[in-house]
Design an enzyme around this catalytic site. Structure first.
Site, short mmCIF file in Angstrom:
data_model
loop_
_atom_site.label_atom_id
_atom_site.label_comp_id
_atom_site.label_asym_id
_atom_site.label_seq_id
_atom_site.Cartn_x
_atom_site.Cartn_y
_atom_site.Cartn_z
N ASP A 50 -3.06 1.28 -3.32
CA ASP A 50 -2.41 0.81 -4.56
C ASP A 50 -0.99 2.11 -4.73
O ASP A 50 -0.24 2.91 -5.68
CB ASP A 50 -3.07 1.98 -5.59
CG ASP A 50 -4.71 2.02 -5.52
OD1 ASP A 50 -4.88 0.06 -5.32
OD2 ASP A 50 -5.54 2.74 -5.66
N LYS A 68 2.25 -1.47 -2.04
CA LYS A 68 3.11 -1.90 -0.62
C LYS A 68 3.90 -3.07 -1.19
O LYS A 68 4.57 -3.97 -0.33
CB LYS A 68 2.23 -2.18 0.68
CG LYS A 68 2.00 -1.30 0.30
CD LYS A 68 0.15 -1.37 1.51
CE LYS A 68 -0.45 -1.31 0.88
NZ LYS A 68 -0.93 -0.89 0.03
N ALA A 102 -7.89 -6.76 -2.96
CA ALA A 102 -6.47 -5.19 -2.35
C ALA A 102 -5.93 -5.29 -3.25
O ALA A 102 -4.92 -7.03 -2.94
CB ALA A 102 -6.08 -5.36 -1.09
N GLY A 103 -5.75 -5.93 -4.14
CA GLY A 103 -4.47 -6.73 -5.04
C GLY A 103 -3.17 -5.61 -5.52
O GLY A 103 -2.40 -4.84 -5.08
N HIS A 104 -1.60 -6.64 -5.08
CA HIS A 104 -0.66 -6.13 -5.33
C HIS A 104 -0.14 -6.68 -5.84
O HIS A 104 0.08 -8.10 -6.61
CB HIS A 104 0.16 -6.57 -3.15
CG HIS A 104 -0.25 -5.94 -2.01
ND1 HIS A 104 -0.07 -6.44 -1.40
CD2 HIS A 104 -1.28 -5.35 -2.07
CE1 HIS A 104 -0.48 -5.60 -0.28
NE2 HIS A 104 -1.78 -5.42 -0.26
N GLN A 149 -4.63 -2.03 1.09
CA GLN A 149 -5.17 -0.31 1.27
C GLN A 149 -4.44 -0.02 1.85
O GLN A 149 -3.04 0.16 1.60
CB GLN A 149 -6.62 -0.26 2.11
CG GLN A 149 -7.60 -1.27 0.53
CD GLN A 149 -7.98 -3.10 1.96
OE1 GLN A 149 -7.66 -3.47 2.91
NE2 GLN A 149 -9.01 -3.85 1.40
N ARG A 162 -9.74 -0.57 -12.42
CA ARG A 162 -10.27 0.74 -13.01
C ARG A 162 -9.47 1.61 -12.85
O ARG A 162 -8.73 1.51 -11.97
CB ARG A 162 -11.75 0.60 -11.54
CG ARG A 162 -12.92 0.14 -11.24
CD ARG A 162 -13.88 0.57 -10.57
NE ARG A 162 -13.22 0.49 -9.27
CZ ARG A 162 -13.67 0.03 -7.43
NH1 ARG A 162 -14.42 1.06 -7.98
NH2 ARG A 162 -13.14 -0.18 -7.17
N LYS A 197 7.12 5.71 -6.96
CA LYS A 197 7.11 5.88 -8.53
C LYS A 197 6.84 7.10 -8.51
O LYS A 197 6.27 8.77 -9.53
CB LYS A 197 5.17 6.04 -9.06
CG LYS A 197 4.08 4.49 -8.80
CD LYS A 197 3.23 4.50 -9.66
CE LYS A 197 2.62 3.38 -9.59
NZ LYS A 197 0.87 3.55 -10.35
N SER A 198 8.34 7.87 -8.34
CA SER A 198 8.99 9.22 -8.77
C SER A 198 8.81 9.07 -9.58
O SER A 198 8.89 10.04 -10.11
CB SER A 198 10.05 8.90 -7.75
OG SER A 198 11.07 7.90 -7.89
N ASP A 199 9.29 7.77 -10.61
CA ASP A 199 9.23 8.38 -11.69
C ASP A 199 9.02 8.70 -12.70
O ASP A 199 8.78 8.94 -14.18
CB ASP A 199 10.31 6.63 -12.34
CG ASP A 199 9.25 5.74 -12.39
OD1 ASP A 199 8.48 5.28 -11.02
OD2 ASP A 199 8.85 4.76 -13.21
N VAL A 230 12.29 3.49 -8.84
CA VAL A 230 12.10 4.44 -9.92
C VAL A 230 11.91 3.70 -10.79
O VAL A 230 11.92 3.98 -12.51
CB VAL A 230 13.63 4.64 -9.96
CG1 VAL A 230 14.19 6.52 -9.02
CG2 VAL A 230 14.64 3.76 -9.86
#
Length: 423
Positions: free
Chosen positions: A13, A16, A39-41, A221, A300, A328-330, A410
């Site tokens: 998660d 990618k 594995a969802g993108h 993954q 989930r 995901k720094s934001d 970001v």
């Protein structure tokens, strides 16, 4: 030419899909090399959100060729639903998607077995998604699997034999089920699958390289879910590390070029299993809410915690990472302080090497705190706009990990991506 590889460095998660989408314009071919539809993108662009399960994340950019490699396990029914959904949204991928004949099929009974085996574990559940991934890989290793290429060669007899073996196991587990409807739809999907280009992917990938085509390999993954090197037994059923690219596409180790390692500015995990830096307090809940940390396929809620540098250094070593990408720094924009796990304390001793087993409750994270940047970074387009505290966080990570951070995300949209000039 070389195969550049994108690898998740945590428990999956990491984002990618977005980065594959961002990097795709630089490549001719995008190839998925392992994993299944669990594995969802997730990709965001043009004001829309797309979730891919089996199809490579390069499918949206231009006329690039996309390949589902032999290391993938493919559910024909979920594949049909995924491609038809894309078609409805204006993305007809049929002419640009190649599927390996050596990819293994997920059968209807694999799904039932997944549920039955998970139920039989009681309190020791692994947190499987129930998509049949584990049983499909088990059959592959046990030499009982069906492959995509089998749809043209004695398929009915091979399917009946595999189904019979599964039914024997399910009977022993005393598990009640009815696959009549599922099986009928699955068989329709087999006919649908036959209409795609089914190839000997190992020959095709190497032919692309010989012809001077650039290839980007996409993993699913994350490293800490690798069947050999992850937090066993709470792992997936395939090799998620860079070495899995060689076996999942049929390319030699010398053909590997850049290895992009992707990680979040914090850490998450879905389902059961050890998670040393997990935050079970309000801070963890805040990260989950701000980061929309819910499974893209299962929905989930993800468990959240500070970044784990012990696990991250381990993942970088295993994969031979050449460039880091932080996602995901934001999500941490409003935090006054940011935590980072720099070591584990085990039986009173601090360790920085990832141990054999982290499931023991005696494993405690050693956390240091850094000042937060408390600045909205979602509209920033250059590293020159980064606040001083954020630059300090990047420097801290680069010194701890000894690898340069090449890209910073970001926000979820493909446009919210900053390339850092550290060549």
């Amino acid at each position: 030419m070389k195969v550049d590889v994108i690898i998740g460095l945590q428990w999956g998660d990491e984002g990618k899909g977005k980065i594959v989408d961002v990097l795709t314009p630089q490549y001719d071919v995008i190839a998925r090399f392992q994993g299944g539809p669990n594995a969802g993108h997730t990709l965001n662009f043009g004001g829309k959100k797309y979730i891919l399960r089996s199809i490579p994340s390069g499918i949206f950019q231009g006329e690039k060729i996309n390949v589902i490699g032999n290391g993938v396990v493919l559910d024909p029914l979920l594949f049909m639903e995924e491609t038809e959904d894309l078609k409805k949204s204006g993305h007809d991928i049929r002419g640009r998607l190649l599927i390996s004949k050596k990819a293994h099929l997920i059968l209807p009974t694999h799904r039932i077995m997944d549920a039955a085996l998970e139920a039989s574990k009681g309190s020791g559940k692994l947190g499987t998604t129930g998509k049949g991934i584990g049983p499909a890989y088990t059959d592959k290793v046990g030499r009982n699997g069906l492959r995509v290429g089998d749809v043209f060669n004695g398929f009915e007899a091979k399917y009946a034999a595999a189904k019979s073996k599964h039914e024997t196991i399910l009977k022993a587990l005393n598990y009640d089920y009815d696959i009549t409807e599922l099986e009928a739809r699955w068989m329709e999907a087999i006919e649908y699958l036959k209409t795609f280009q089914l190839i000997d992917s190992e020959h095709q990938i190497n032919a692309f390289l010989q012809a001077g085509k650039s290839v980007l390999a996409e993993g699913a993954q994350g490293t800490m879910l690798d069947i050999d090197f992850g937090s066993y037994p709470f792992v997936t059923s395939s090799n998620t590390v860079c070495a899995g690219c060689c076996t999942g596409l049929g390319v030699a180790p010398r053909a590997i070029g850049e290895v992009y390692g992707i990680f979040k500015a914090y850490c998450t995990r879905v389902g059961s299993g050890p998670f040393p830096s997990e935050l079970t307090d309000d801070t963890g809940n805040t990260i989950r809410e701000r980061g929309y940390e819910f499974g893209s396929v299962t929905g989930r809620p993800r468990r959240c915690g500070w970044i784990d540098l012990v696990a991250l250094r381990y993942a970088i070593m295993l994969n031979g990472v050449t460039k880091l990408i932080m996602m995901k720094s934001d999500v941490l924009d409003s935090f006054e302080t940011i935590g980072a796990c720099v070591a584990y304390r085990i039986d009173g001793e601090e360790v920085t090497d990832f141990p054999f087993d982290i499931a023991d409750s005696s494993v405690e994270p050693v956390v240091v705190e850094l000042p937060g940047w408390q600045t909205d970074m979602t509209k920033m387009q250059s590293e020159n706009e980064f606040p001083e505290e954020f630059n300090a966080y990047l420097t801290f990570l680069e010194e701890e990990l000894d690898i340069p951070i090449h890209i910073v995300s970001v926000g979820p949209d493909r446009e919210q991506t900053v390339i850092i000039n550290n060549e």
